[in-house]
Design a protein around this motif. Sequence first.
Motif, short mmCIF file in Angstrom:
data_model
loop_
_atom_site.label_atom_id
_atom_site.label_comp_id
_atom_site.label_asym_id
_atom_site.label_seq_id
_atom_site.Cartn_x
_atom_site.Cartn_y
_atom_site.Cartn_z
N PHE A 1 -27.15 -9.54 -3.74
CA PHE A 1 -27.33 -8.93 -2.39
C PHE A 1 -25.92 -9.64 -1.68
O PHE A 1 -25.84 -10.39 -1.97
N SER A 2 -25.63 -8.60 -0.71
CA SER A 2 -24.66 -9.12 0.23
C SER A 2 -25.02 -8.71 1.63
O SER A 2 -25.47 -7.52 1.83
N VAL A 3 -24.95 -9.53 2.52
CA VAL A 3 -25.44 -9.37 3.93
C VAL A 3 -24.15 -9.56 5.02
O VAL A 3 -23.24 -10.46 4.78
N GLU A 4 -23.71 -8.45 5.92
CA GLU A 4 -22.66 -8.86 6.61
C GLU A 4 -22.95 -10.28 7.71
O GLU A 4 -24.09 -10.35 8.10
N GLU A 5 -21.77 -10.86 7.71
CA GLU A 5 -21.87 -11.95 8.64
C GLU A 5 -22.43 -11.74 10.04
O GLU A 5 -21.99 -10.52 10.68
N GLY A 6 -23.43 -12.34 10.73
CA GLY A 6 -23.73 -12.12 11.81
C GLY A 6 -24.89 -11.19 11.93
O GLY A 6 -25.79 -10.93 12.96
#
Length: 182
Positions: free
Chosen positions: A6-11
């Motif tokens: 999984f990847s999640v945008e910073e912030g």
Amino acid sequence: MRLTDFSVEEGNRHFATIDGILTNANRNKLVAYPEARSEAVIPSTIDSIGPYAFRYCFNLSEVRIPSHVRVICENAFQNCTNLQQVTLEEGVERILAMAFNNCDSLRTLHLPASIDSIGLRLFIYSDNIRQVTMAEGNPNFRVENNCLLSHDGKQLVQALLTEVETVEAKIGRAVQQECRDR
């Protein structure tokens, strides 16, 4: 093709990742595990495994729930059909309803003495589980004839399919006797 990370945008205010594993923003609840992975490594900041977190992780055959995890939520391991071994370390306190739903390859489970709450239908549709054991010293539960009971033996928490007839017979006799005594 199955998800590996999984990847999640910073912030992002709601979610984060640790080594490709989806967590809540505080990084203390495991929200979803990449289903293509064959090995489960639970990060040290995690204190609960969320509902359906390992759902459809067909490649998992073994998982170790470390002592820093206190809660395993409902359906956490649903449809992990190749899951054969689950190790719950001392410190796990609660396992919610149907946590090991449809885990057909799961054969045995050892529960630590720290368990103080177990949800309904823990192993529903996990028809091949044959043995449940409990660590010595648990004040809330005990295992007798492969049946998970309240510590006083008055409440049946979970019976394994191989033991259902025996359990029904014991419960039936106890209920009949109690009715006669009234």
